[in-house]
Design an enzyme around this catalytic site. Structure first.
Site, PDB file in Angstrom:
ATOM      1  N   LYS A  78      44.664 -20.294  64.467  1.00  0.00           N
ATOM      2  CA  LYS A  78      45.877 -20.528  63.655  1.00  0.00           C
ATOM      3  C   LYS A  78      47.130 -20.001  64.362  1.00  0.00           C
ATOM      4  O   LYS A  78      48.144 -20.688  64.460  1.00  0.00           O
ATOM      5  CB  LYS A  78      45.750 -19.848  62.278  1.00  0.00           C
ATOM      6  CG  LYS A  78      44.567 -20.336  61.449  1.00  0.00           C
ATOM      7  CD  LYS A  78      44.548 -19.721  60.073  1.00  0.00           C
ATOM      8  CE  LYS A  78      44.337 -18.217  60.026  1.00  0.00           C
ATOM      9  NZ  LYS A  78      43.000 -17.766  60.524  1.00  0.00           N
ATOM     10  N   ARG A  80      45.351 -18.278  50.891  1.00  0.00           N
ATOM     11  CA  ARG A  80      43.963 -17.886  51.162  1.00  0.00           C
ATOM     12  C   ARG A  80      43.100 -17.884  49.922  1.00  0.00           C
ATOM     13  O   ARG A  80      41.898 -17.638  50.012  1.00  0.00           O
ATOM     14  CB  ARG A  80      43.963 -16.462  51.731  1.00  0.00           C
ATOM     15  CG  ARG A  80      43.899 -16.412  53.233  1.00  0.00           C
ATOM     16  CD  ARG A  80      43.921 -14.968  53.624  1.00  0.00           C
ATOM     17  NE  ARG A  80      43.097 -14.720  54.761  1.00  0.00           N
ATOM     18  CZ  ARG A  80      43.564 -14.684  56.013  1.00  0.00           C
ATOM     19  NH1 ARG A  80      44.833 -14.886  56.263  1.00  0.00           N
ATOM     20  NH2 ARG A  80      42.754 -14.430  57.004  1.00  0.00           N
ATOM     21  N   ARG A 131      38.405 -10.841  71.668  1.00  0.00           N
ATOM     22  CA  ARG A 131      39.770 -10.368  71.461  1.00  0.00           C
ATOM     23  C   ARG A 131      39.780  -8.885  71.101  1.00  0.00           C
ATOM     24  O   ARG A 131      40.694  -8.147  71.457  1.00  0.00           O
ATOM     25  CB  ARG A 131      40.455 -11.187  70.356  1.00  0.00           C
ATOM     26  CG  ARG A 131      41.943 -10.915  70.290  1.00  0.00           C
ATOM     27  CD  ARG A 131      42.635 -11.666  69.181  1.00  0.00           C
ATOM     28  NE  ARG A 131      42.100 -11.281  67.887  1.00  0.00           N
ATOM     29  CZ  ARG A 131      42.425 -11.882  66.753  1.00  0.00           C
ATOM     30  NH1 ARG A 131      43.245 -12.906  66.764  1.00  0.00           N
ATOM     31  NH2 ARG A 131      41.922 -11.470  65.609  1.00  0.00           N
ATOM     32  N   ARG A 172      43.370  -4.460  66.924  1.00  0.00           N
ATOM     33  CA  ARG A 172      43.314  -4.771  65.489  1.00  0.00           C
ATOM     34  C   ARG A 172      42.110  -4.087  64.857  1.00  0.00           C
ATOM     35  O   ARG A 172      40.995  -4.180  65.348  1.00  0.00           O
ATOM     36  CB  ARG A 172      43.246  -6.288  65.277  1.00  0.00           C
ATOM     37  CG  ARG A 172      44.622  -6.914  65.207  1.00  0.00           C
ATOM     38  CD  ARG A 172      44.579  -8.431  65.066  1.00  0.00           C
ATOM     39  NE  ARG A 172      43.867  -8.896  63.886  1.00  0.00           N
ATOM     40  CZ  ARG A 172      44.014 -10.128  63.392  1.00  0.00           C
ATOM     41  NH1 ARG A 172      44.851 -10.988  63.958  1.00  0.00           N
ATOM     42  NH2 ARG A 172      43.337 -10.501  62.322  1.00  0.00           N
ATOM     43  N   ARG A 216      34.988 -10.683  57.138  1.00  0.00           N
ATOM     44  CA  ARG A 216      36.096 -11.657  57.109  1.00  0.00           C
ATOM     45  C   ARG A 216      35.558 -13.081  57.008  1.00  0.00           C
ATOM     46  O   ARG A 216      36.109 -13.914  56.298  1.00  0.00           O
ATOM     47  CB  ARG A 216      36.952 -11.523  58.382  1.00  0.00           C
ATOM     48  CG  ARG A 216      37.829 -10.280  58.400  1.00  0.00           C
ATOM     49  CD  ARG A 216      38.233  -9.892  59.812  1.00  0.00           C
ATOM     50  NE  ARG A 216      39.176 -10.818  60.423  1.00  0.00           N
ATOM     51  CZ  ARG A 216      39.452 -10.820  61.727  1.00  0.00           C
ATOM     52  NH1 ARG A 216      38.862  -9.960  62.539  1.00  0.00           N
ATOM     53  NH2 ARG A 216      40.313 -11.676  62.210  1.00  0.00           N
TER      54      ARG A 216
HETATM   55  P1  AP5 Z   1      43.998 -16.874  67.053  1.00  0.00           P
HETATM   56  O1  AP5 Z   1      44.989 -17.926  67.391  1.00  0.00           O
HETATM   57  O2  AP5 Z   1      44.437 -15.471  66.994  1.00  0.00           O
HETATM   58  O3  AP5 Z   1      43.231 -17.291  65.701  1.00  0.00           O
HETATM   59  P2  AP5 Z   1      43.621 -16.961  64.207  1.00  0.00           P
HETATM   60  O4  AP5 Z   1      43.027 -18.064  63.399  1.00  0.00           O
HETATM   61  O5  AP5 Z   1      45.066 -16.708  64.087  1.00  0.00           O
HETATM   62  O6  AP5 Z   1      42.747 -15.645  64.015  1.00  0.00           O
HETATM   63  P3  AP5 Z   1      43.093 -14.322  63.203  1.00  0.00           P
HETATM   64  O7  AP5 Z   1      42.079 -13.312  63.643  1.00  0.00           O
HETATM   65  O8  AP5 Z   1      44.516 -13.975  63.303  1.00  0.00           O
HETATM   66  O9  AP5 Z   1      42.737 -14.827  61.773  1.00  0.00           O
HETATM   67  P4  AP5 Z   1      42.694 -14.081  60.401  1.00  0.00           P
HETATM   68  O10 AP5 Z   1      42.794 -15.186  59.435  1.00  0.00           O
HETATM   69  O11 AP5 Z   1      41.518 -13.212  60.269  1.00  0.00           O
HETATM   70  O12 AP5 Z   1      43.921 -13.078  60.494  1.00  0.00           O
HETATM   71  P5  AP5 Z   1      45.209 -12.870  59.616  1.00  0.00           P
HETATM   72  O13 AP5 Z   1      46.140 -12.119  60.454  1.00  0.00           O
HETATM   73  O14 AP5 Z   1      45.662 -14.122  58.984  1.00  0.00           O
HETATM   74  O15 AP5 Z   1      42.782 -17.020  68.073  1.00  0.00           O
HETATM   75  C1  AP5 Z   1      41.704 -16.105  68.031  1.00  0.00           C
HETATM   76  C2  AP5 Z   1      41.212 -15.819  69.454  1.00  0.00           C
HETATM   77  O16 AP5 Z   1      40.682 -17.015  70.012  1.00  0.00           O
HETATM   78  C3  AP5 Z   1      42.339 -15.377  70.408  1.00  0.00           C
HETATM   79  O17 AP5 Z   1      41.847 -14.450  71.296  1.00  0.00           O
HETATM   80  C4  AP5 Z   1      42.738 -16.686  71.107  1.00  0.00           C
HETATM   81  O18 AP5 Z   1      43.275 -16.456  72.378  1.00  0.00           O
HETATM   82  C5  AP5 Z   1      41.409 -17.416  71.160  1.00  0.00           C
HETATM   83  N1  AP5 Z   1      41.552 -18.888  71.096  1.00  0.00           N
HETATM   84  C6  AP5 Z   1      42.486 -19.608  70.403  1.00  0.00           C
HETATM   85  N2  AP5 Z   1      42.285 -20.932  70.569  1.00  0.00           N
HETATM   86  C7  AP5 Z   1      41.203 -21.051  71.362  1.00  0.00           C
HETATM   87  C8  AP5 Z   1      40.495 -22.169  71.885  1.00  0.00           C
HETATM   88  N3  AP5 Z   1      40.861 -23.431  71.632  1.00  0.00           N
HETATM   89  N4  AP5 Z   1      39.395 -21.948  72.656  1.00  0.00           N
HETATM   90  C9  AP5 Z   1      39.003 -20.655  72.933  1.00  0.00           C
HETATM   91  N5  AP5 Z   1      39.641 -19.546  72.476  1.00  0.00           N
HETATM   92  C10 AP5 Z   1      40.720 -19.747  71.698  1.00  0.00           C
HETATM   93  O19 AP5 Z   1      44.683 -11.928  58.445  1.00  0.00           O
HETATM   94  C11 AP5 Z   1      44.197 -10.646  58.693  1.00  0.00           C
HETATM   95  C12 AP5 Z   1      43.893  -9.934  57.377  1.00  0.00           C
HETATM   96  O20 AP5 Z   1      45.116  -9.758  56.636  1.00  0.00           O
HETATM   97  C13 AP5 Z   1      42.971 -10.674  56.418  1.00  0.00           C
HETATM   98  O21 AP5 Z   1      41.613 -10.432  56.696  1.00  0.00           O
HETATM   99  C14 AP5 Z   1      43.403 -10.102  55.069  1.00  0.00           C
HETATM  100  O22 AP5 Z   1      42.855  -8.829  54.880  1.00  0.00           O
HETATM  101  C15 AP5 Z   1      44.911  -9.936  55.250  1.00  0.00           C
HETATM  102  N6  AP5 Z   1      45.646 -11.132  54.809  1.00  0.00           N
HETATM  103  C16 AP5 Z   1      46.386 -11.967  55.590  1.00  0.00           C
HETATM  104  N7  AP5 Z   1      46.907 -12.964  54.871  1.00  0.00           N
HETATM  105  C17 AP5 Z   1      46.503 -12.771  53.594  1.00  0.00           C
HETATM  106  C18 AP5 Z   1      46.697 -13.487  52.404  1.00  0.00           C
HETATM  107  N8  AP5 Z   1      47.408 -14.618  52.361  1.00  0.00           N
HETATM  108  N9  AP5 Z   1      46.118 -13.004  51.265  1.00  0.00           N
HETATM  109  C19 AP5 Z   1      45.394 -11.869  51.280  1.00  0.00           C
HETATM  110  N10 AP5 Z   1      45.164 -11.146  52.386  1.00  0.00           N
HETATM  111  C20 AP5 Z   1      45.709 -11.598  53.535  1.00  0.00           C
HETATM  112 MG    MG Z   2      46.232 -15.041  63.436  1.00  0.00          MG
END
Ligand code: AP5
Ligand code: MG
Length: 195
Positions: A14, A89, A128, A134, A145
């Site tokens: 994402k 979410r 990562r 993180r 997660r």
């Molecule tokens: P990356 O682009 O970072 O993927 P991502 O989907 O953004 O992954 P996140 O870990 O950020 O997702 P998340 O949903 O857990 O985190 P969030 O911050 O939203 O890519 C991941 C890895 O893969 C990287 O190393 C990248 O380089 C690699 N990659 C990318 N594309 C690739 C490809 N094509 N091929 C190979 N490798 C690739 O949320 C974190 C926490 O915050 C949640 O768990 C929750 O506790 C809280 N939170 C956030 N939003 C909310 C909400 N709306 N409501 C409630 N709690 C929330």
């Molecule tokens: Mg992210």
């Protein structure tokens, strides 16, 4: 106006795809995970509370996240459009987002769901985790997660499919290939957002 949701499991890409989309379309980037991590770093009361959920791989409760989003959207109502990464979410967040946007005469244009299987997600996040700093990039928390995603977040796909806005994108392949398939769909739906 183009308002996009980048939807997908943890590690689905994402953030990576959002970065490219922002460059191309000049959208306001809204990453709830990023905002919450920033609050944790600053040690604000909201940050401390959020940390207690994030470090366990659980969702931060809706009644904390939704008002935060509403303020952010209202404060940026004159932007070219939004890209939402990691929000909504839960069904309650999805419904709230529609209401918040409709009060401003706006709506979500398209929802891109990045499809990646759990084994690949786990491999990406463990990799990562070696240097991301993180608190949620470790085996135990990643498992939680992923479980939370399947139980609480994945049902939103039906919500957006019913609205005719859901586009499933193969999230495996090179970053550029995935970006190209998203851009093709955005161009295909030009009439929905170009005014
Ligand atoms: P990356 O682009 O970072 O993927 P991502 O989907 O953004 O992954 P996140 O870990 O950020 O997702 P998340 O949903 O857990 O985190 P969030 O911050 O939203 O890519 C991941 C890895 O893969 C990287 O190393 C990248 O380089 C690699 N990659 C990318 N594309 C690739 C490809 N094509 N091929 C190979 N490798 C690739 O949320 C974190 C926490 O915050 C949640 O768990 C929750 O506790 C809280 N939170 C956030 N939003 C909310 C909400 N709306 N409501 C409630 N709690 C929330
Ligand atoms: Mg992210």
């Amino acid at each position: 106006m183009l308002n996009i949701v980048i939807f997908g499991a943890p590690g689905s890409g994402k953030g990576t795809q959002s970065e490219l989309l922002i460059k191309n379309h000049g959208l306001k980037y809204v990453s709830t995970g990023g905002i919450l991590r920033d609050k944790i770093k600053k040690g604000t009361p909201m940050g401390k509370l959020a940390d207690s959920y994030i470090s366990k791989g659980q969702l931060v409760p809706d009644d904390l996240v939704i008002p935060m989003l509403e303020d952010l959207i209202n404060d940026n109502s004159s932007s070219n459009g939004f890209i939402f990464d990691g929000f909504p979410r839960t069904l309650a967040q999805g419904e709230a987002l529609d209401v918040i946007l409709s009060k401003l005469g706006k709506e979500i244009t398209l929802v891109f769901s990045l499809e990646v299987d759990d084994d690949e997600l786990m491999a990406r996040l463990l990799n990562r985790g070696k240097d991301s700093g993180r608190s949620d990039d470790n085996l135990r928390v990643i498992e939680s997660r992923l479980e939370v995603f399947h139980k609480q977040t994945a049902p939103l796909k039906t919500f957006y499919a019913k609205q005719g806005k859901l586009i499933e994108i193969k999230g495996v392949g090179t970053i550029e290939e995935i970006f190209d398939s998203i851009e093709k769909v955005i161009t295909m739906h030009k009439e929905k957002w170009q005014k």
